[in-house]
Design an enzyme around this catalytic site. Structure first.
Site: not given
Lengths: 672, 694
Positions: A253, A575, A627
């Protein structure tokens, strides 16, 4: 699952017994009334009453006791259960399988966690936080927020002016693997990956969790905590102690852009950088395996900056989604949230980068023609097949234009404005608004919105549609102080001339479109992300009805529906947090081959993971593309393990693509 | 209030229940029998009547048979339910209580509690300056599982050592198996990887609520320390020091972290080792400067460049007599374990009948324990008839004896003439042998004696220890030698545990160097022995020795042969040996001396009092040394927990005076600013009597 099982068992006995319990009070009453009659002794009536009342308490106690005992009994049985009989054996985890194949730990691994998932603990605080010393304020069970919400918010905020600690408060990231293995109890982030790495021989000495305070701007983590220096020293140490093996870095991320910043920092000369010299990355880094990378920002940051409405994934999941919207903190939950979020410089780093060329202008966007498959899960599979068969773009799949959402309009006021052709839109340049006089009308300024008067807000809304570029202007207007502070640390443009000396400044380092990758021809960059989930891409806004001057004047128009538009949000492939274009573009095009962003021709690979929802037994899924849940995706873990054990990108199969990323990237027209 | 009301309700409930519960003692089916019995037994007519009535009542209620059966469960449930709800209610009240309430109560009860030293010093304007490195001791560092056998399924990265020790209870044998090391190599057994927990959490609390470093950390934090300038050098304390580097590269990691902290803060570090950590850090200092294949290659000025001060807390620089008993018969447990895992546990027979054997088998695979064997032999620890502590009076020890310091000479003579304890005899067989003059002891040489083959080898199965190889002849030979001083104790250990000592001998040495320039002293096995190494060249460095005094500390033992043979450890401490009034230092087989309950003053203080004081051959750059003693005072009130003036080996980490000293040094003071030496014990006199070439 086990819990559920237990509950089944659990309700049965209590049900049957509660029937009996229903009878007992009666029986008790009978006895109670009979006895005084038979004995005819003192305190008849008084006692009688007492017993009846007690009967109620009694049955209550009885019920609780019953529940407790059955619970304990089951708990006891559960503990007595031999460990391997307990749960149905799931499939063999990838780590164990690969170990049996003979893989062993080779390259040291550095994990770089993303935003939100790292725990923060208290080192110094106000009196209201007494007893929380070295306890987690963020992550873990979030007990702090429940006991004293305002105190908690105060401690998590940073200073509005400097973006560093407010005086008298020190909140610091938790160090080590525990920082981000589990975000909240039972909600894994890195734990599964760590466990699988451990089974092929990894342990503390060749695995390092590079935790950092994700609220700060990247350069400030070095200024305040020397986090980047620590990361550099640890990479060098692991390189030496593990027989001069280069490290494999696994950022997740926001960690992706953080590590990008690190790459530039480490080679930059001392006052601003780490002084590692130009060959540092080449010497120490084998590959960077970005998981769910937000290279070019995420649209979700747009809405969270504007109206605090897009909450980050992990947060939503761990505390139930309704929590923030319900008004437990008085009437100003959202305002409080916004005030806190706006002190976090790092959020600004996630604003979409690259402006209109990447994210599209008023009328076109790279994702144009994306068909949303809310209902049809099969869509993505069929789409990918098409994509694989025929990469030539002229055979566009039968996409009807009427579906074509105008993704380029990051924010539009009203559903109509999001669909009309640009020529019909009423335009006001935000720059003009800047000159408009804004006078503070509110006494207590929570958010910077308090300083803007109502007419100007109306004008902002009249502008109808904002693209990625104009949105930044909008933000500069509605949150001047925040943006002024943050823009000293981050930049969101595209460089025209990368040799310009101004790009030596650290504010450009985390933007892949304004930096060159380091010279490291042997390095590999992977982009690993999930696809097949609807992901926020642009928003339909409305003016919020309330006129109170403290309140946030804008709100997502959740009534807007249609096509890719759901609850005021246009969705695209991704995602659930990062759209494909942000995650994949750099590796698909921006850095592919020798480009001006990638002068040494570092090899890039795209590995996509098609989302498929978990069966009940799997927990959060072995094939998730979500994610955060993707960190438990068996295929992804296998890829990471193979690379860590020495494989190259070609050996694990090169690109693996399900989405439209290549076509989308083609449509993006930037100079390379 | 509310609770009382509830309680009242509960009482009422009990009243109402009475008939039903007594019925239940005579279930209707068995009613007759029960009645017969009572009539036989109890001749009191009234009693009989009573029972008769009950019996009738039982008859009456016969129809409600089922309900009666149920009422047993019911009352149980009721009881549990009421307890639970009261508990929850109190918990709720507790949680709803304002945070300042306990403090308010505390101040109301005991008057104003003094500020913790960190807060006090912060108000004086002290700020974090030098980065701080903690080196935890043996036992106190947590260990977690990284790879294990199937019996440890599901415990990945959970603490096996430290924390709650829950698994010790659940699967004791599996636990012992995992905690043991390979008895040939002293490293991991195949398929098992236990690793130290890293970071401050490794040793802030040993078990829940039992602090080790936590108090010190908190106080340092209040003058501005945080994770970036505090480093816990956690290491696997089971391994020999050099093996921590070979297996985990712990020394490299420590070096790199110190260098990083020095680079980022621009100040040298202050190192705070505790207990065995002091030896570990000795080893580290030599290692860091030694050239690469064996050492860290930092060069000869590494310590001078990076270290401001070493503040040893309770450092057993010359070893522990306790460890002798530990290795010999597994009887002396280290304090922290004994405290945390309730003292009785190891003695009870939860593993069947072989608790001690298992414990011994496990501890004997831990090379690190051998680093604590008394060093310096008879020269330091005393011969059969002489010991530096001679004349120590165990009664006056509890009184402040720093006043006696001046009159020490007289006292020495006095006590010498009366009943002197022969501390030099670390192990003696029988109380008489312990006190008689050495010329009268009739010892038979054991070193060459033949070990018989054990007759009971097969029956002992898994509880392996080397005693089974000794046979009866060996055991007898050991007993016949009667008295062991520090030198001969070493030979004794070589005799009873040859394999362990051979393994340990490759990593540790216990002698005194004649010539420190000898090439052999470059080997790492000498690095942790202060009597066989030189301190690094770092004239500006300071070494502090901080330890508690005023607590009886194990120093010598009286042993006997254990009555049962076979699988048992053949020797045990003769707990019946008690000194009575004239030999008050002897209590249940153990001679005690001044110290911090684990480390005798001599071991903790000698090097700083004499061995390193000024320019000696052990300290060529005349590094300044300071002795800071903390006289033990038991906690004044219950509220103080483990005491703010404790001198006990681990509890001293919460001693306010010690914490203040540490903070002052970390904030930039030097030893003389603190006030130089601070001595309560007789350490200088004792050191004086040791005849060691300097």
């Amino acid at each position: 699952m086990v819990l559920r099982f237990r509950k089944l068992y659990f309700t049965e006995p209590t049900l049957s017994k509660s029937y009996e319990s229903y009878e007992t009070p009666k029986d008790e009453k009978k006895q109670a009334t009979e006895k005084p009659k038979a004995e005819k002794k003192q305190e008849k009536g008084e006692r009688n009453k007492k017993r009846i009342r007690w009967g109620c308490v009694n049955s209550c106690c009885w019920f609780i006791g019953c529940m407790c005992t059955t619970w304990w009994l089951l708990l006891f049985l559960y503990h007595c259960l031999p460990a391997n009989l307990g749960v149905l054996k799931g499939p063999e985890p990838p780590g164990v399988r690969l170990k049996n194949e003979g893989l062993t730990a080779l390259h040291p691994v550095v994990l770089v966690p993303g935003m939100v998932t790292v725990g923060l603990e208290l080192w110094e605080g106000r009196p209201c936080s007494q007893g929380f010393f070295r306890k987690r304020l963020w992550g873990g069970s979030f007990t702090g927020i429940l006991n004293r919400p305002l105190c908690w918010l105060e401690h998590l905020s940073l200073d509005k002016e400097t973006g560093l600690d407010p005086p008298g408060i020190r909140v610091r990231p938790v160090p080590g693997l525990v920082a981000a293995d589990y975000f909240a109890p039972g909600y894994f982030v890195w734990a599964v990956l760590i466990e699988n790495l451990a089974s092929i021989g990894y342990e503390g000495k060749n695995m390092y969790m590079a935790t950092y305070d994700w609220r700060l701007s990247f350069q400030n983590t070095e200024i305040r905590d020397q986090t980047l220096s620590r990361l550099k020293a640890n990479i060098e140490l692991m390189y030496v102690t593990n027989g001069n093996k280069k490290v494999v870095v696994v950022p997740h991320s926001m960690g992706v852009t953080y590590f990008l910043h690190f790459l530039k920092w480490v080679e930059a000369p001392p006052p601003m950088g780490g002084g590692g010299g130009p060959g540092w990355c080449d010497k120490y880094i084998k590959s960077i395996m970005n998981i769910g990378p937000a290279f070019l920002g995420i649209p979700r940051a747009v809405s969270s900056m504007l109206s605090a409405e897009g909450k980050d994934v992990a947060l939503i999941r761990s505390m139930d989604p309704g929590f923030l919207d319900s008004e437990i903190l008085g009437l100003k939950t959202m305002e409080h949230m916004m005030r806190v979020i706006r002190t976090w410089d790092s959020v600004i780093s996630l604003l979409p980068k690259g402006g209109d060329p990447i994210w599209g202008d008023l009328d076109s966007a790279p994702e144009e023609g994306h068909v949303c498959g809310f209902e049809t899960k099969g869509f993505f599979q069929s789409n990918s097949r098409e994509n694989n068969d025929s990469r030539n773009k002229d055979t566009r799949p039968r996409i009807e234009i009427k579906h074509g959402a105008k993704y380029g309009r990051m924010i539009s006021f009203g559903k109509e404005a999001s669909e009309q052709h640009s020529s019909k839109l009423h335009k006001v340049a935000p720059m003009e608004l800047m000159q408009a006089v804004s006078n503070a009308t509110c006494g207590e300024v929570w958010t910077e919105y308090g300083k803007i008067n109502r007419q100007n807000i109306q004008k902002l809304a009249d502008n109808k549609a904002y693209t990625a570029e104009t949105f930044i202007d909008l933000l500069r207007y509605v949150a001047p102080k925040t943006m002024q502070r943050a823009e000293a640390h981050f930049s969101h443009g595209i460089a025209t001339d990368l040799d310009d000396p101004k790009y030596g400044h650290y504010k450009y380092w985390s933007n892949p479109l304004e930096t060159k990758l380091p010279y490291a021809p042997d390095m590999e960059i992977y982009s690993l992300y999930g696809v097949g989930l609807p992901t926020e891409r642009s928003y339909v806004y409305k003016l919020s009805p309330s006129d109170k001057c403290d309140s946030i004047p804008f709100r997502i128009d959740s009534s807007a529906e249609g096509g890719c538009l759901r609850g005021g949000v246009y969705f695209t492939d991704g995602d659930e947090c990062v759209p494909v274009i942000s995650a994949g573009f750099m590796c698909a095009k921006g850095w592919r081959g020798k480009t001006r962003f990638n002068p040494s021709g570092i090899a890039t690979y795209i590995r996509e993971y098609q989302h498929s929802p978990p069966s009940l037994l799997e927990g959060r899924g072995l094939k998730s593309g979500h994610h955060v849940d993707i960190m438990g995706n068996a295929a992804l873990i296998e890829d990471v393990l193979r690379v860590a054990a020495g494989a190259s990108g070609e050996e694990i199969g090169g690109d693996k693509i399900y989405s439209d990323i290549l076509r989308m990237s083609d449509r993006v027209n930037i100079e390379l | 209030m509310a609770r009382r009301r509830r309680g009242g309700g509960g009482g009422g409930g009990g009243d109402a229940k009475k008939p039903t519960t007594s019925d239940q003692h005579h279930p209707p089916q068995k009613g007759k029998k029960a009645q017969q019995k009572t009539t036989e037994k109890e001749k009191n007519p009234q009693d009989f009547n009573d029972h008769h009535h009950h019996h009738q009542a039982a008859k009456k209620l016969k129809t409600e048979n089922k309900k009666k059966n149920w009422s047993c469960v019911d009352s149980c449930c009721w009881l549990i339910g009421s307890i639970c709800s009261i508990w929850w209610f109190l918990l709720l009240l507790y949680n709803a209580m304002p945070a300042s309430f306990p403090q308010y109560v505390a101040t109301a009860l005991t008057g104003k509690i003094p500020d913790p030293p960190g807060v006090k010093l912060q108000k004086q304007g002290l700020k974090a300056k030098h980065p701080v490195v903690f080196v935890p001791g043996i036992v106190t560092g947590g260990l977690e599982l990284w790879e294990g056998h199937p019996c440890m399924d599901g415990l990945f990265r959970k603490k096996l050592w430290g924390g709650t020790f829950g698994d010790l209870y659940k699967r004791p044998l599996c636990w012992v198996e995992h905690m043991s090391l390979d008895n040939e190599t002293g490293l991991d057994p195949p398929g098992i990887r236990i690793r130290p927990v890293s970071g401050l959490v490794a040793a802030d609390y040993f078990a829940a609520g039992y602090f080790v470093w936590a108090v010190l950390i908190e106080n340092l934090a209040s003058i501005g320390y945080e994770e970036k300038n505090m480093y816990m050098a956690a290491y696997d304390w089971r391994l020999s020091f050099q093996n921590t580097e070979i297996r985990d590269q712990t020394l490299s990691r420590m070096k790199s972290n110190i260098e990083l902290m020095v680079a980022t803060s621009g100040e040298k570090v202050v190192v705070i080792p505790h207990s065995m950590g002091a030896l570990y850090f000795m080893h580290f200092m030599k290692w860091a400067e030694a050239p690469p294949p064996l050492g860290g290659g930092g060069g000869s000025d590494w310590c001078a460049k990076n270290i401001k001060a070493v503040m040893n807390i309770g450092g057993p620089l010359l070893g522990l007599p306790k460890i002798v008993a530990g290795l010999f018969s597994a009887e002396a447990k280290d304090i922290a374990v004994a405290r945390a895992v309730a003292p009785g546990v190891l003695d009870k027979d939860i593993f069947g009948l072989q608790t001690l054997q298992h414990a011994m088998r496990m501890t004997r695979t831990w090379d690190s324990t051998m680093s604590l064997i008394p060093k310096g032999g008879d020269t330091i620890w005393g011969t059969l008839d002489w010991a530096p502590e001679a004349g120590h009076d165990c009664v006056s020890m509890k009184v402040n004896n720093n006043e006696n310091h001046t009159s020490g000479e007289n006292m020495k003579q006095d006590s010498n003439s009366s009943k002197a304890v022969n501390y030099g005899r670390i192990i003696s067989f029988g109380k008489d042998v312990a006190s008689v003059h050495s010329s009268k002891i009739n010892s038979v040489e054991f070193r060459g004696s033949v070990k018989g083959y054990s007759c009971a080898n097969s029956t002992c199965r898994d509880a392996w220890n080397e005693y089974h190889d000794m046979g009866i002849e060996g055991v007898k030979a050991v007993e016949d030698y009667q008295v062991y001083s520090a030198d001969s104790v070493l030979d004794l250990l070589h005799f009873v545990a040859p394999r362990m000592m051979k393994r340990g001998g490759a990593h540790y040495s216990y002698g005194i160097a004649d010539n420190l320039d000898d090439k052999k002293y470059q080997h790492y096995k000498y690095w942790s022995n202060p009597l066989e190494t030189r301190l690094p060249y770092a004239p500006e460095m300071e070494i502090f020795s901080m330890y508690g005094v005023g607590l009886p500390t194990e120093r010598a033992y009286i042993y006997k042969r254990s009555p049962s043979a076979d699988c048992y450890i053949p020797f045990q401490i003769d707990t019946s040996a008690d000194g009575g009034t004239d030999q008050n230092c002897l209590k249940s087989g153990v001679f005690s001396v001044d110290g911090d309950e684990t480390v005798p003053t001599l071991s903790a203080g000698f090097m700083c009092a004499k061995g390193w004081r000024g320019k000696t051959r052990f300290n060529p750059s005349s590094i300044k040394t300071y002795i800071r003693e903390y006289n033990h005072a038991p906690p004044a009130t219950l509220l103080e927990g483990r005491g703010t003036q404790s001198g006990a080996h681990v509890d001293i980490m919460g001693n306010f005076a010690l914490i203040e000293d540490v903070i002052r040094v970390a904030a930039g003071s030097n030893g003389t600013d603190l006030g130089g030496d601070r001595v309560y014990s007789n350490i200088f006199r004792w050191s004086e009597s040791i005849n060691l070439q300097l």
